[in-house]
Design an enzyme around this catalytic site. Structure first.
Site, PDB file in Angstrom:
ATOM      1  N   ALA A  62      33.630  42.926  50.480  1.00 42.06           N
ATOM      2  CA  ALA A  62      33.927  42.372  51.804  1.00 42.06           C
ATOM      3  C   ALA A  62      35.091  43.156  52.396  1.00 42.06           C
ATOM      4  O   ALA A  62      35.927  43.694  51.650  1.00 42.06           O
ATOM      5  CB  ALA A  62      34.286  40.903  51.658  1.00 42.06           C
ATOM      6  N   GLY A 105      31.940  41.903  47.102  1.00 44.90           N
ATOM      7  CA  GLY A 105      30.771  41.537  47.910  1.00 44.90           C
ATOM      8  C   GLY A 105      29.640  42.550  47.782  1.00 44.90           C
ATOM      9  O   GLY A 105      28.474  42.209  48.012  1.00 44.90           O
ATOM     10  N   GLU A 108      27.841  41.531  44.783  1.00 40.21           N
ATOM     11  CA  GLU A 108      27.154  40.272  45.124  1.00 40.21           C
ATOM     12  C   GLU A 108      25.926  40.531  45.996  1.00 40.21           C
ATOM     13  O   GLU A 108      24.893  39.898  45.830  1.00 40.21           O
ATOM     14  CB  GLU A 108      28.142  39.331  45.836  1.00 40.21           C
ATOM     15  CG  GLU A 108      29.248  38.869  44.893  1.00 40.21           C
ATOM     16  CD  GLU A 108      30.335  38.090  45.619  1.00 40.21           C
ATOM     17  OE1 GLU A 108      31.061  38.696  46.429  1.00 40.21           O
ATOM     18  OE2 GLU A 108      30.456  36.881  45.388  1.00 40.21           O
ATOM     19  N   GLU A 128      37.861  40.718  42.819  1.00 38.24           N
ATOM     20  CA  GLU A 128      38.560  39.812  43.741  1.00 38.24           C
ATOM     21  C   GLU A 128      39.831  39.219  43.152  1.00 38.24           C
ATOM     22  O   GLU A 128      40.781  38.936  43.869  1.00 38.24           O
ATOM     23  CB  GLU A 128      37.616  38.676  44.183  1.00 38.24           C
ATOM     24  CG  GLU A 128      36.480  39.100  45.100  1.00 38.24           C
ATOM     25  CD  GLU A 128      35.210  39.528  44.384  1.00 38.24           C
ATOM     26  OE1 GLU A 128      35.269  39.822  43.173  1.00 38.24           O
ATOM     27  OE2 GLU A 128      34.149  39.569  45.032  1.00 38.24           O
TER      28      GLU A 128
HETATM   29  C1  HXC Z   1      38.053  47.412  53.595  1.00 34.27           C
HETATM   30  C2  HXC Z   1      37.998  49.272  52.257  1.00 34.27           C
HETATM   31  C3  HXC Z   1      37.456  48.513  51.187  1.00 34.27           C
HETATM   32  C4  HXC Z   1      37.217  47.126  51.403  1.00 34.27           C
HETATM   33  C5  HXC Z   1      37.699  50.550  50.525  1.00 34.27           C
HETATM   34  N1  HXC Z   1      38.127  50.523  51.814  1.00 34.27           N
HETATM   35  N2  HXC Z   1      37.286  49.345  50.137  1.00 34.27           N
HETATM   36  N3  HXC Z   1      38.282  48.719  53.450  1.00 34.27           N
HETATM   37  N4  HXC Z   1      37.539  46.632  52.633  1.00 34.27           N
HETATM   38  N5  HXC Z   1      36.676  46.338  50.490  1.00 34.27           N
HETATM   39  C6  HXC Z   1      38.654  51.618  52.608  1.00 34.27           C
HETATM   40  C7  HXC Z   1      40.047  52.016  52.176  1.00 34.27           C
HETATM   41  O1  HXC Z   1      41.019  51.156  52.763  1.00 34.27           O
HETATM   42  C8  HXC Z   1      40.120  53.420  52.706  1.00 34.27           C
HETATM   43  O2  HXC Z   1      40.373  53.365  54.097  1.00 34.27           O
HETATM   44  C9  HXC Z   1      38.702  53.933  52.520  1.00 34.27           C
HETATM   45  O3  HXC Z   1      37.871  52.789  52.400  1.00 34.27           O
HETATM   46  C10 HXC Z   1      38.534  54.758  51.253  1.00 34.27           C
HETATM   47  O4  HXC Z   1      39.012  53.992  50.184  1.00 34.27           O
HETATM   48  P1  HXC Z   1      40.027  54.560  49.098  1.00 34.27           P
HETATM   49  O5  HXC Z   1      40.664  53.406  48.421  1.00 34.27           O
HETATM   50  O6  HXC Z   1      40.932  55.588  49.702  1.00 34.27           O
HETATM   51  O7  HXC Z   1      38.999  55.316  48.111  1.00 34.27           O
HETATM   52  P2  HXC Z   1      39.145  55.570  46.551  1.00 34.27           P
HETATM   53  O8  HXC Z   1      40.549  56.006  46.218  1.00 34.27           O
HETATM   54  O9  HXC Z   1      38.031  56.486  46.201  1.00 34.27           O
HETATM   55  O10 HXC Z   1      38.943  54.150  45.863  1.00 34.27           O
HETATM   56  C11 HXC Z   1      37.708  53.503  45.960  1.00 34.27           C
HETATM   57  C12 HXC Z   1      37.824  51.999  45.517  1.00 34.27           C
HETATM   58  C13 HXC Z   1      38.931  51.317  46.332  1.00 34.27           C
HETATM   59  C14 HXC Z   1      38.166  51.970  44.018  1.00 34.27           C
HETATM   60  C15 HXC Z   1      36.472  51.358  45.733  1.00 34.27           C
HETATM   61  O11 HXC Z   1      38.718  51.615  47.717  1.00 34.27           O
HETATM   62  C16 HXC Z   1      38.971  49.838  46.175  1.00 34.27           C
HETATM   63  O12 HXC Z   1      39.443  49.355  45.155  1.00 34.27           O
HETATM   64  N6  HXC Z   1      38.497  49.106  47.161  1.00 34.27           N
HETATM   65  C17 HXC Z   1      38.561  47.650  47.197  1.00 34.27           C
HETATM   66  C18 HXC Z   1      37.508  47.050  46.310  1.00 34.27           C
HETATM   67  C19 HXC Z   1      37.595  45.543  46.299  1.00 34.27           C
HETATM   68  O13 HXC Z   1      38.643  44.964  45.961  1.00 34.27           O
HETATM   69  N7  HXC Z   1      36.500  44.857  46.691  1.00 34.27           N
HETATM   70  C20 HXC Z   1      36.475  43.428  46.752  1.00 34.27           C
HETATM   71  C21 HXC Z   1      36.811  42.988  48.151  1.00 34.27           C
HETATM   72  S1  HXC Z   1      36.919  41.224  48.255  1.00 34.27           S
HETATM   73  P3  HXC Z   1      41.513  54.277  54.799  1.00 34.27           P
HETATM   74  O14 HXC Z   1      41.514  53.793  56.225  1.00 34.27           O
HETATM   75  O15 HXC Z   1      42.773  54.025  54.035  1.00 34.27           O
HETATM   76  O16 HXC Z   1      40.981  55.676  54.633  1.00 34.27           O
HETATM   77  C22 HXC Z   1      35.321  40.717  48.297  1.00 34.27           C
HETATM   78  C23 HXC Z   1      35.174  39.223  48.393  1.00 34.27           C
HETATM   79  C24 HXC Z   1      33.776  38.803  48.688  1.00 34.27           C
HETATM   80  O17 HXC Z   1      34.412  41.469  48.282  1.00 34.27           O
HETATM   81  C25 HXC Z   1      33.723  37.392  49.133  1.00 34.27           C
HETATM   82  C26 HXC Z   1      33.889  37.210  50.610  1.00 34.27           C
HETATM   83  C27 HXC Z   1      33.884  35.817  51.110  1.00 34.27           C
END
Ligand code: HXC
Length: 252
Positions: A62, A105, A108, A128
């Site tokens: 998400a 997400g 999911e 998360e």
């Molecule tokens: C918004 C995201 C994102 C996310 C990555 N980006 N994941 N933006 N939401 N979930 C963006 C980063 O901010 C960055 O933007 C660009 O994508 C590239 O990401 P990087 O981190 O620079 O890439 P990398 O170093 O290769 O790392 C990849 C990654 C990391 C390991 C996947 O991005 C990461 O950990 N992302 C978050 C994963 C996460 O926690 N997902 C769960 C979300 S909560 P910029 O602008 O800086 O270039 C969820 C809840 C669901 O899903 C339920 C909802 C109700």
């Protein structure tokens, strides 16, 4: 466009298209994906849907930027991500083709699909917990049903990443496929599914999903009723006649 739809004969590929944000799911993407899928679901021509991302990310979860600004009142009143429930009403078989990250997400979303194929470089996880929250689009429920409580707990409580091989081993995904020609291999599998009777496919999906919802006894009755109802269809006549006449069936 946050999602690109491509129709190839009887299949549709829905490609998530926010590469700069690793295909993070924001509200716009979710609405585009679901409304597109609902349209294709209605079409008798479409027998299988593939949801995919790009080589780096299927979907990194998400959209954290979108969520970070919200408080409880906003989340609760918007019923944030409640709209995803519509996804489970789609009756056409859906394949998730996972390359790269499928986190939060994204994992999911893959689990909401009917079959999950992953390339060798795919990675799965429910991180998360690292953000101070928990999965919110069915992760705690679907993961537990797929891999059992013990594995699900470890994945959800530690936020660990698991690779494609491990994901296949624990039953989270259907199969790992070589990364060369990954999409081509899945398109071939989707064409096979789409070559069958759409009514039978929908019934098969509904009956199989029922196994997760009801007792064995009730599920078997549900299946038998659907099985009987297929004897109302021209495709049942065609499928069985073709077998007896030793020819390929021509389903409509
Ligand atoms: C918004 C995201 C994102 C996310 C990555 N980006 N994941 N933006 N939401 N979930 C963006 C980063 O901010 C960055 O933007 C660009 O994508 C590239 O990401 P990087 O981190 O620079 O890439 P990398 O170093 O290769 O790392 C990849 C990654 C990391 C390991 C996947 O991005 C990461 O950990 N992302 C978050 C994963 C996460 O926690 N997902 C769960 C979300 S909560 P910029 O602008 O800086 O270039 C969820 C809840 C669901 O899903 C339920 C909802 C109700």
């Amino acid at each position: 466009m946050n999602v690109l739809f491509e129709k190839i004969d009887r299949i549709v590929i829905a490609k998530l298209n926010r590469p700069k944000a690793l295909n993070a799911l924001n509200s716009e993407l979710m609405h585009e994906l679901i409304s597109g899928l609902l349209e294709y679901d209605k079409s008798p021509e479409i027998g299988c849907i593939i949801i995919t991302g790009n080589k780096k990310a299927f979907c990194a979860g998400a959209d954290i930027k979108e969520m970070a600004e919200k408080d409880f009142t906003a989340m609760f009143n918007e019923d944030y991500f409640g709209y995803w429930e519509i996804f489970s009403r789609i009756k056409t078989p859906i394949i998730a083709a996972v390359n790269g990250y499928a986190f939060g997400g994204g994992c999911e979303l893959a689990m909401m699909c009917d079959i999950i194929y992953a390339s060798e470089n795919a990675q799965f996880g429910q991180p998360e917990i690292k953000l101070g929250v928990i999965p919110g689009i069915g992760g705690t429920q679907r993961l537990t049903k797929l891999v059992g409580k013990s594995k699900a707990m470890e994945i959800i409580l530690t936020g660990k990443t698991i690779n494609a091989e491990e994901a296949e081993k624990i039953g989270l995904i259907t199969q790992v496929l070589p990364k060369e020609n990954f999409t081509k291999q899945i398109i071939k599998k989707a064409h096979l599914i789409a070559s069958y009777s759409k009514t039978a496919l929908k019934a098969a999906k509904e009956a199989t999903n029922q196994a997760l919802e009801s007792s064995l006894k009730d599920g078997i009755v549900f299946e038998r009723k659907l099985f009987h109802s297929l004897f109302h269809t021209q495709n049942q006549t065609e499928g069985m006649s073709a077998f007896l006449e030793k020819r390929t069936p021509n389903f409509n």
